[in-house]
Write an enzyme that holds these catalytic residues in place. Structure first.
Site, short mmCIF file in Angstrom:
data_model
loop_
_atom_site.label_atom_id
_atom_site.label_comp_id
_atom_site.label_asym_id
_atom_site.label_seq_id
_atom_site.Cartn_x
_atom_site.Cartn_y
_atom_site.Cartn_z
N HIS A 1 0.83 -1.21 0.00
CA HIS A 1 0.00 0.00 0.00
C HIS A 1 0.86 1.25 0.00
O HIS A 1 1.93 1.28 0.60
CB HIS A 1 -1.03 0.00 1.14
CG HIS A 1 -0.47 0.03 2.53
ND1 HIS A 1 -0.20 1.21 3.19
CD2 HIS A 1 -0.17 -0.95 3.41
CE1 HIS A 1 0.24 0.94 4.42
NE2 HIS A 1 0.29 -0.36 4.57
N ASP B 1 -0.27 4.41 0.89
CA ASP B 1 -0.58 5.45 1.88
C ASP B 1 0.19 5.21 3.16
O ASP B 1 0.62 4.10 3.46
CB ASP B 1 -2.09 5.49 2.18
CG ASP B 1 -2.61 4.22 2.84
OD1 ASP B 1 -2.24 3.12 2.39
OD2 ASP B 1 -3.39 4.32 3.82
N ASP C 1 6.16 1.65 6.44
CA ASP C 1 4.81 1.07 6.36
C ASP C 1 4.00 1.94 5.40
O ASP C 1 3.48 2.96 5.80
CB ASP C 1 4.19 1.02 7.74
CG ASP C 1 2.78 0.46 7.72
OD1 ASP C 1 2.37 -0.08 6.69
OD2 ASP C 1 2.08 0.60 8.75
N GLU D 1 -5.01 1.90 2.63
CA GLU D 1 -5.02 0.69 3.46
C GLU D 1 -5.14 1.06 4.94
O GLU D 1 -5.84 0.40 5.69
CB GLU D 1 -3.74 -0.11 3.24
CG GLU D 1 -3.75 -1.51 3.86
CD GLU D 1 -3.25 -1.57 5.30
OE1 GLU D 1 -3.38 -2.63 5.92
OE2 GLU D 1 -2.74 -0.54 5.83
N GLU D 2 -4.46 2.13 5.34
CA GLU D 2 -4.40 2.50 6.76
C GLU D 2 -5.75 2.92 7.31
O GLU D 2 -5.96 2.93 8.51
CB GLU D 2 -3.39 3.64 6.97
CG GLU D 2 -1.95 3.27 6.65
CD GLU D 2 -1.32 2.33 7.68
OE1 GLU D 2 -2.00 1.97 8.65
OE2 GLU D 2 -0.16 1.95 7.48
N ASP E 1 3.61 -6.37 3.86
CA ASP E 1 3.20 -5.33 4.80
C ASP E 1 3.45 -5.77 6.24
O ASP E 1 2.78 -5.31 7.16
CB ASP E 1 1.70 -5.03 4.56
CG ASP E 1 1.25 -3.71 5.17
OD1 ASP E 1 2.12 -2.90 5.55
OD2 ASP E 1 0.03 -3.50 5.27
N HIS F 1 4.14 3.84 12.46
CA HIS F 1 3.16 4.87 12.81
C HIS F 1 3.69 5.87 13.84
O HIS F 1 2.90 6.53 14.51
CB HIS F 1 1.83 4.27 13.32
CG HIS F 1 1.15 3.39 12.33
ND1 HIS F 1 -0.15 2.95 12.49
CD2 HIS F 1 1.57 2.85 11.16
CE1 HIS F 1 -0.48 2.18 11.46
NE2 HIS F 1 0.55 2.11 10.65
ZN LIG Z 1 0.90 -1.27 6.42
#
Ligand SMILES: [Zn+2]
Length: 411
Positions: A80, A82, A143, A177-178, A200, A383
């Site tokens: 992903h 994003d 990520d 995705e997030e 991922d 994150h």
């Molecule tokens: Zn991810």
């Protein structure tokens, strides 16, 4: 495969510097236009390296084909584009610490911040590796830019070398995705794969095929609104009822902060409104269908009990399915998981499968008919500002991609 780490580090740092954060509050698809900056770059790079059927879909995903050199099932690979909305992702300045010396890593833009092998033991295993981090003010976005870099590097290698065996491969780079909107209803058909993998995951060797099953819930509380000067015996304050619901729900059990492993939870994520009307949002999680239903039933029960104390108020509880544990489908055919495990063992790795306390694009994709386990990239502390990744871990993930492709090919 000379310069592989150079290629991976170059792609990762270039992709991470592009802000492509998603936004759960946006109704558009993709949720943010900036994600298309990443997607247009991927379209240009895939086209330049000779990939076929390169497409940017209406829903913001980039798809491409790597033609097969052998018969075999069509295998999909996904990452992903994003990055997580939970932390600042604007102005990411990735940097590479070459030949990590085992000490504490400090940050140029936040002297108070430090990444140490004592606090993060996995870092201690990466002595001599090239470590990529952000500068202290932002997340890194490994990520899942690491997954994107791994797949783009693998694609370039495969397209440049027809002697590398593989069946037809399909690539998908998804937005959003997030925020749980990575798999558009059209994606399974457009991808056209027999099975697929997301890149991922975290630590080397992780091959995940169990995710939470997830529902969302919205509780709406309508009170009775009257001027407070004339309110005696008439006003019903929705805020008090919202507080009662929160107070009645379990707090020392069944919350994210009090559960672990295979335990599920009810998590209040958001509350807004005023004395006349309040809205509380929840997410419900469990690995088993029954457990998820029990959590929904408990929430409804609490709402009904509080409603019974104040018949003049109106309390509704709406529960919406989000995604389901991919194990329900993979249990009946473990071929994609076994292929990944055999490929990992062939690279000298010890495959481990831990249930994910979350979901992936693969959870939805599996439910929609394309079995899709999740594979490691090396990403850590995602994150947040301490996010980091070893380029050498990414190289192993890229080799895993080539190994899976090779083993899926027949003959
Ligand atoms: Zn991810």
């Amino acid at each position: 495969m000379k310069d592989l780490t150079h290629d991976l580090a170059d792609r990762l740092t270039r992709y991470c510097a592009i802000d492509s954060q998603s936004d759960a509050d946006s109704p558009s698809s993709p949720s943010t236009a900036i994600q298309l900056d990443m997607q247009r770059l991927l379209v240009a790079e895939l086209t330049a390296m000779g990939a076929e059927d390169v497409t940017l879909t209406e829903y913001g995903a980039v798809l491409a084909t790597i033609p097969g050199t052998r018969e075999g099932p069509t295998v999909g690979f996904l990452a992903h584009v994003d990055t997580a909305p939970q932390f600042n992702a604007t102005g990411v300045k990735p940097r590479i610490i070459r030949g990590y010396n085992g000490g504490a890593i400090t940050y140029p833009d936040d002297p108070g911040l430090s990444l140490t092998p004592e606090a993060f033991p996995y870092l201690a295993e990466k002595l001599g590796h090239d470590i990529v981090t952000a500068s202290g003010l932002t997340l890194l976005g490994a990520d899942d830019k690491a997954g994107v870099a791994i797949l783009m590097t693998a694609a370039e290698r495969l397209l440049a070398d027809p002697s590398l065996p593989r069946p037809r491969l399909r690539l998908a780079f998804t937005p959003d995705e997030e925020i749980g909107r990575g798999v558009d209803a059209r994606l399974p058909q457009d991808l056209g794969a027999d099975f697929a993998y997301t890149f991922d995951g975290g630590k080397l060797g992780e091959i995940e095929y169990e995710t939470f099953s997830a529902d969302g819930a919205v509780v709406t509380i309508k009170g009775v609104s009257i001027h407070p000067g004339y309110a005696t015996g008439k006003l019903v304050n929705a805020i008090h009822l919202a507080a009662k619901i929160i107070q009645t729900l379990p707090q020392v059990t069944l919350t994210p902060e009090t559960t672990e492993g295979r335990e599920g939870f009810i998590h209040a994520t958001d509350m807004d409104g005023g004395s006349s009307e309040m809205r509380i949002k929840f997410i419900l999680r469990d690995f088993e269908r029954e457990g998820l239903e029990e959590k929904g039933a408990l929430l409804r029960q609490v709402c009904a009990a509080v409603a019974a104390t104040e018949p003049r108020a109106e309390i509704t509880c709406t529960i919406t399915p989000q995604y389901r544990n991919m194990r329900y489908w993979l249990d009946s055919d473990m071929t994609p998981v076994e292929l990944a495990r055999d490929s990992a063992r062939a690279l000298g790795l010890d495959p481990v499968s831990v249930p994910i306390r979350g979901g992936t694009d693969g959870s939805r994709l599996t439910e929609m008919g394309i079995p899709c386990p999740n594979l490691f990239t090396g990403m850590q502390n995602i994150h947040g500002p301490l996010e980091w990744i070893s380029v050498q871990d990414m190289e192993v993930a890229m080799r895993l991609c080539l190994e899976i492709a090779g083993r899926a090919a027949k003959g």
